[in-house]
Write a protein that holds these residues in place. Structure first.
Motif, PDB file in Angstrom:
ATOM      1  N   PRO A  25      19.183  80.273  93.949  1.00  0.00           N
ATOM      2  CA  PRO A  25      18.645  80.707  95.240  1.00  0.00           C
ATOM      3  C   PRO A  25      19.676  80.488  96.338  1.00  0.00           C
ATOM      4  CG  PRO A  25      17.112  79.227  94.130  1.00  0.00           C
ATOM      5  CD  PRO A  25      18.381  79.230  93.339  1.00  0.00           C
ATOM      6  N   ALA A  26      19.765  81.449  97.250  1.00  0.00           N
ATOM      7  CA  ALA A  26      20.777  81.383  98.299  1.00  0.00           C
ATOM      8  C   ALA A  26      20.281  80.699  99.563  1.00  0.00           C
ATOM      9  CB  ALA A  26      21.259  82.782  98.640  1.00  0.00           C
ATOM     10  N   GLY A  27      18.963  80.587  99.744  1.00  0.00           N
ATOM     11  CA  GLY A  27      18.492  79.994 100.982  1.00  0.00           C
ATOM     12  C   GLY A  27      17.038  79.578 100.903  1.00  0.00           C
ATOM     13  N   GLU A  28      16.513  79.179 102.053  1.00  0.00           N
ATOM     14  CA  GLU A  28      15.143  78.688 102.145  1.00  0.00           C
ATOM     15  C   GLU A  28      14.132  79.751 101.736  1.00  0.00           C
ATOM     16  OE1 GLU A  28      12.269  77.443 105.788  1.00  0.00           O
ATOM     17  OE2 GLU A  28      14.284  76.581 105.798  1.00  0.00           O
ATOM     18  N   ASN A  29      14.342  80.990 102.155  1.00  0.00           N
ATOM     19  CA  ASN A  29      13.412  82.064 101.814  1.00  0.00           C
ATOM     20  C   ASN A  29      13.390  82.306 100.309  1.00  0.00           C
ATOM     21  OD1 ASN A  29      11.518  84.098 102.585  1.00  0.00           O
ATOM     22  ND2 ASN A  29      13.095  85.610 102.151  1.00  0.00           N
ATOM     23  N   ASP A  30      14.563  82.280  99.665  1.00  0.00           N
ATOM     24  CA  ASP A  30      14.627  82.468  98.216  1.00  0.00           C
ATOM     25  C   ASP A  30      13.845  81.378  97.495  1.00  0.00           C
ATOM     26  OD1 ASP A  30      16.198  84.752  98.376  1.00  0.00           O
ATOM     27  OD2 ASP A  30      18.042  83.591  98.399  1.00  0.00           O
ATOM     28  N   ALA A  31      13.987  80.147  97.933  1.00  0.00           N
ATOM     29  CA  ALA A  31      13.273  79.040  97.307  1.00  0.00           C
ATOM     30  C   ALA A  31      11.760  79.221  97.469  1.00  0.00           C
ATOM     31  CB  ALA A  31      13.716  77.710  97.919  1.00  0.00           C
ATOM     32  N   ARG A  32      11.322  79.665  98.650  1.00  0.00           N
ATOM     33  CA  ARG A  32       9.897  79.892  98.871  1.00  0.00           C
ATOM     34  C   ARG A  32       9.382  81.004  97.976  1.00  0.00           C
ATOM     35  NH1 ARG A  32       7.050  83.579 101.214  1.00  0.00           N
ATOM     36  NH2 ARG A  32       8.836  84.577 102.166  1.00  0.00           N
ATOM     37  N   LEU A  33      10.142  82.085  97.866  1.00  0.00           N
ATOM     38  CA  LEU A  33       9.714  83.198  97.025  1.00  0.00           C
ATOM     39  C   LEU A  33       9.627  82.786  95.562  1.00  0.00           C
ATOM     40  CD1 LEU A  33      11.714  86.088  98.679  1.00  0.00           C
ATOM     41  CD2 LEU A  33       9.251  85.735  98.766  1.00  0.00           C
ATOM     42  N   LEU A  34      10.585  82.006  95.102  1.00  0.00           N
ATOM     43  CA  LEU A  34      10.549  81.546  93.717  1.00  0.00           C
ATOM     44  C   LEU A  34       9.395  80.580  93.477  1.00  0.00           C
ATOM     45  CD1 LEU A  34      14.350  81.055  93.033  1.00  0.00           C
ATOM     46  CD2 LEU A  34      12.857  82.839  92.110  1.00  0.00           C
ATOM     47  N   ARG A  35       9.046  79.785  94.480  1.00  0.00           N
ATOM     48  CA  ARG A  35       7.959  78.821  94.351  1.00  0.00           C
ATOM     49  C   ARG A  35       6.597  79.525  94.371  1.00  0.00           C
ATOM     50  NH1 ARG A  35       8.662  76.246  98.965  1.00  0.00           N
ATOM     51  NH2 ARG A  35       6.997  77.393  99.990  1.00  0.00           N
ATOM     52  N   ASP A  36       6.458  80.586  95.164  1.00  0.00           N
ATOM     53  CA  ASP A  36       5.177  81.256  95.370  1.00  0.00           C
ATOM     54  C   ASP A  36       5.011  82.497  94.479  1.00  0.00           C
ATOM     55  OD1 ASP A  36       4.662  79.343  97.274  1.00  0.00           O
ATOM     56  OD2 ASP A  36       5.280  80.606  98.943  1.00  0.00           O
ATOM     57  N   VAL A  37       5.515  82.437  93.270  1.00  0.00           N
ATOM     58  CA  VAL A  37       5.388  83.575  92.351  1.00  0.00           C
ATOM     59  C   VAL A  37       3.934  83.709  91.917  1.00  0.00           C
ATOM     60  CG1 VAL A  37       6.065  84.435  90.066  1.00  0.00           C
ATOM     61  CG2 VAL A  37       7.747  83.310  91.520  1.00  0.00           C
ATOM     62  N   PRO A  38       3.343  84.910  92.030  1.00  0.00           N
ATOM     63  CA  PRO A  38       1.971  85.098  91.582  1.00  0.00           C
ATOM     64  C   PRO A  38       1.838  84.783  90.085  1.00  0.00           C
ATOM     65  CG  PRO A  38       2.706  86.996  92.848  1.00  0.00           C
ATOM     66  CD  PRO A  38       3.900  86.128  92.614  1.00  0.00           C
ATOM     67  N   PRO A  39       0.686  84.242  89.672  1.00  0.00           N
ATOM     68  CA  PRO A  39       0.513  83.835  88.274  1.00  0.00           C
ATOM     69  C   PRO A  39       0.728  84.964  87.271  1.00  0.00           C
ATOM     70  CG  PRO A  39      -1.418  83.245  89.587  1.00  0.00           C
ATOM     71  CD  PRO A  39      -0.486  83.992  90.470  1.00  0.00           C
ATOM     72  N   HIS A  40       0.373  86.201  87.632  1.00  0.00           N
ATOM     73  CA  HIS A  40       0.520  87.296  86.671  1.00  0.00           C
ATOM     74  C   HIS A  40       1.984  87.720  86.503  1.00  0.00           C
ATOM     75  CE1 HIS A  40       0.081  89.253  90.609  1.00  0.00           C
ATOM     76  NE2 HIS A  40       0.816  90.230  90.106  1.00  0.00           N
ATOM     77  N   TRP A  41       2.898  87.223  87.323  1.00  0.00           N
ATOM     78  CA  TRP A  41       4.323  87.529  87.160  1.00  0.00           C
ATOM     79  C   TRP A  41       5.003  86.561  86.216  1.00  0.00           C
ATOM     80  CZ3 TRP A  41       6.704  88.881  92.571  1.00  0.00           C
ATOM     81  CH2 TRP A  41       6.135  90.077  93.014  1.00  0.00           C
ATOM     82  N   GLY A  42       4.393  85.403  85.996  1.00  0.00           N
ATOM     83  CA  GLY A  42       5.000  84.396  85.139  1.00  0.00           C
ATOM     84  C   GLY A  42       6.006  83.559  85.920  1.00  0.00           C
ATOM     85  N   LYS A  43       6.281  82.414  85.402  1.00  0.00           N
ATOM     86  CA  LYS A  43       7.256  81.506  86.042  1.00  0.00           C
ATOM     87  C   LYS A  43       8.601  81.637  85.354  1.00  0.00           C
ATOM     88  CE  LYS A  43       4.480  79.350  88.920  1.00  0.00           C
ATOM     89  NZ  LYS A  43       4.643  79.318  90.323  1.00  0.00           N
ATOM     90  N   ARG A  44       9.650  81.358  86.080  1.00  0.00           N
ATOM     91  CA  ARG A  44      11.001  81.378  85.529  1.00  0.00           C
ATOM     92  C   ARG A  44      11.263  80.112  84.768  1.00  0.00           C
ATOM     93  NH1 ARG A  44      15.701  82.986  89.090  1.00  0.00           N
ATOM     94  NH2 ARG A  44      15.699  85.155  88.784  1.00  0.00           N
TER      95      ARG A  44
END
Length: 60
Positions: A41-60
């Protein structure tokens, strides 16, 4: 048997395609590969997006 789009049916009828298999467009686009830098992740927004992944998308 191959399900052809209307465009591919016209191309086949016009002789642009020699058979139905050519309409599958295999190999048209190169395989997308992630760049080595896209894993971090390059910044704060990237970290938030990765943290708030919808359940149907699956986690990394």
């Amino acid at each position: 048997m191959v399900a052809l789009s209307e465009v591919d049916r016209r191309r086949l009828a016009a002789g642009e395609l020699t058979n139905e298999v050519e309409a599958l467009h295999q190999g048209d686009a190169p395989v997308a590969r992630p760049s080595p830098t896209s894993e971090q992740p390059a910044g704060e927004n990237d970290a938030r997006l990765l943290r708030d992944v919808p359940p149907h998308w699956g986690k990394r």
